[in-house]
Design an enzyme around this catalytic site. Structure first.
Site, PDB file in Angstrom:
ATOM      1  N   HIS A   1       4.034  -4.563  10.760  1.00 42.68           N
ATOM      2  CA  HIS A   1       4.497  -3.914  11.998  1.00 42.68           C
ATOM      3  C   HIS A   1       4.583  -4.905  13.153  1.00 42.68           C
ATOM      4  CE1 HIS A   1       4.197   0.330  10.697  1.00 42.68           C
ATOM      5  NE2 HIS A   1       3.207  -0.102   9.935  1.00 42.68           N
TER       6      HIS A   1
ATOM      7  N   ASP B   1       5.663   4.867   5.186  1.00 42.62           N
ATOM      8  CA  ASP B   1       6.517   3.940   5.936  1.00 42.62           C
ATOM      9  C   ASP B   1       6.593   2.557   5.276  1.00 42.62           C
ATOM     10  OD1 ASP B   1       3.803   3.570   6.744  1.00 42.62           O
ATOM     11  OD2 ASP B   1       4.456   2.533   8.549  1.00 42.62           O
ATOM     12  N   HIS B   2       5.968   2.417   4.116  1.00 43.68           N
ATOM     13  CA  HIS B   2       6.099   1.185   3.331  1.00 43.68           C
ATOM     14  C   HIS B   2       6.740   1.432   1.963  1.00 43.68           C
ATOM     15  CE1 HIS B   2       3.539  -1.424   5.981  1.00 43.68           C
ATOM     16  NE2 HIS B   2       3.280  -0.214   6.451  1.00 43.68           N
TER      17      HIS B   2
ATOM     18  N   HIS C   1      -7.690  -0.406   5.289  1.00 39.63           N
ATOM     19  CA  HIS C   1      -6.619   0.433   5.862  1.00 39.63           C
ATOM     20  C   HIS C   1      -6.293   1.536   4.859  1.00 39.63           C
ATOM     21  CE1 HIS C   1      -3.018   1.541   8.047  1.00 39.63           C
ATOM     22  NE2 HIS C   1      -2.272   1.305   6.985  1.00 39.63           N
TER      23      HIS C   1
ATOM     24  N   HIS D   1       1.344   3.926   1.903  1.00 45.34           N
ATOM     25  CA  HIS D   1       1.841   4.704   3.042  1.00 45.34           C
ATOM     26  C   HIS D   1       3.365   4.852   3.004  1.00 45.34           C
ATOM     27  CE1 HIS D   1      -2.001   4.083   5.642  1.00 45.34           C
ATOM     28  NE2 HIS D   1      -2.091   5.128   4.830  1.00 45.34           N
TER      29      HIS D   1
ATOM     30  N   HIS E   1       0.842  -1.204   0.000  1.00 44.05           N
ATOM     31  CA  HIS E   1       0.000   0.000   0.000  1.00 44.05           C
ATOM     32  C   HIS E   1       0.870   1.245   0.000  1.00 44.05           C
ATOM     33  CE1 HIS E   1       0.707  -0.512   4.309  1.00 44.05           C
ATOM     34  NE2 HIS E   1       0.157   0.649   4.589  1.00 44.05           N
TER      35      HIS E   1
ATOM     36  N   ASP F   1      -0.547  -3.879   6.186  1.00 48.72           N
ATOM     37  CA  ASP F   1      -1.191  -3.323   7.384  1.00 48.72           C
ATOM     38  C   ASP F   1      -2.672  -3.681   7.459  1.00 48.72           C
ATOM     39  OD1 ASP F   1       1.261  -2.226   7.947  1.00 48.72           O
ATOM     40  OD2 ASP F   1       0.632  -0.136   7.738  1.00 48.72           O
TER      41      ASP F   1
HETATM   42 ZN   LIG Z   1      -0.164   1.688   6.502  1.00 51.92          ZN
END
Ligand SMILES: [Zn+2]
Length: 255
Positions: free
Chosen positions: A171, A60-61, A114, A58, A56, A133
């Site tokens: 995570h 942080d990915h 998400h 985001h 996805h 996530d």
């Molecule tokens: Zn995420």
């Protein structure tokens, strides 16, 4: 030949994962939270990066994608519905598509909620799923770009995978998730045993991942919203499972 997996923590509590096919040297990173961390992991294993499988959009990915692509010339595979928000995409995929990493074939499962275009990668023969996530061990992602119904359907799709599927998520949230889950099902013996296991793992600096579908079915309150005892335990006897799910998610958001 079995797949080889290397799991590592990066940023604060993100997981990076490398998936390696020893028969031909192909190696995929599942998401790219941090290029330096992925490179360090590749170096440690002596593997060469051929692909990035993005779950996805985001940050942080995806933060490491551009650098990794520049350094390795790797192929970037990403969800079609989020491709415009992800750097360096070469191949877009949607529900039912297959991705090939060396000799390993993964199926794309759309798991929105998400984020609206979130996907998971399921490698049936290797009994592996990379769920980003959407599903965490004893938890699930926040519903940021969808409704409770959307997320519940995505979780049911993952719950339908074979029980022995090894689940890799984005995570390390398990300790906090277990803490919350015990407020929903304080008498769930399997959950209590998992709680003790998680304390042991975390205190010795070890990951709580991978988990399995079987383990999550018996401990994860978000996958258990259609279990009568769970609904009754939060005062929602006879409520629709999605309403139970939404209530548990709302409680977790404030926990
Ligand atoms: Zn995420």
């Amino acid at each position: 030949m079995p797949a080889e997996i290397h799991l590592f923590v990066c940023r604060k509590d993100n997981y990076g994962v490398l998936l390696h096919d020893p028969s031909n040297g192909a190696a995929a990173a599942v998401d790219a939270p941090d290029a330096a961390a992925v490179n360090a992991a590749l170096k440690e294993k002596g593997w060469k990066l051929t692909d990035i499988l993005v779950t996805h959009h985001h940050e942080d990915h995806t933060a490491g994608i551009a650098d990794l692509k520049r350094q390795h010339g790797c192929r970037v595979i990403a969800p079609r519905k989020e491709a415009s928000r992800i750097p360096g995409v070469d191949v877009t995929v949607r529900e039912g598509d297959f991705v090939t990493i060396g000799s390993m074939v993964g199926r794309v499962l759309e798991t929105p909620g998400h984020t609206a275009g979130h996907i998971a990668y399921w490698f049936k023969s290797e009994k592996l799923a990379f769920v980003g996530d959407t599903l965490f061990s004893v938890g699930c992602g926040r519903v940021l770009e969808g409704t409770a119904e959307t997320m519940w359907q995505s979780l049911l799709k993952l719950r339908n995978l074979p029980n022995d599927t090894q689940i890799y998520c984005g995570h390390e949230y398990t300790a906090a998730n277990v803490h919350f889950a015990l407020t929903i099902e304080p008498k769930n013996a399997t959950l209590r045993a998992r709680a003790e296991e998680v304390v042991r793992l975390v205190s010795s600096g070890r990951p709580t991942i991978p988990t399995t579908i079987a383990a999550e079915k018996s401990t994860n309150p978000f996958l258990r919203a259609d279990v009568p005892g769970v609904a009754a335990g939060i005062g929602l006897t006879d409520a629709a499972p999605v309403q139970v799910f939404a209530t548990i998610r709302a409680r977790k958001d404030k926990f």
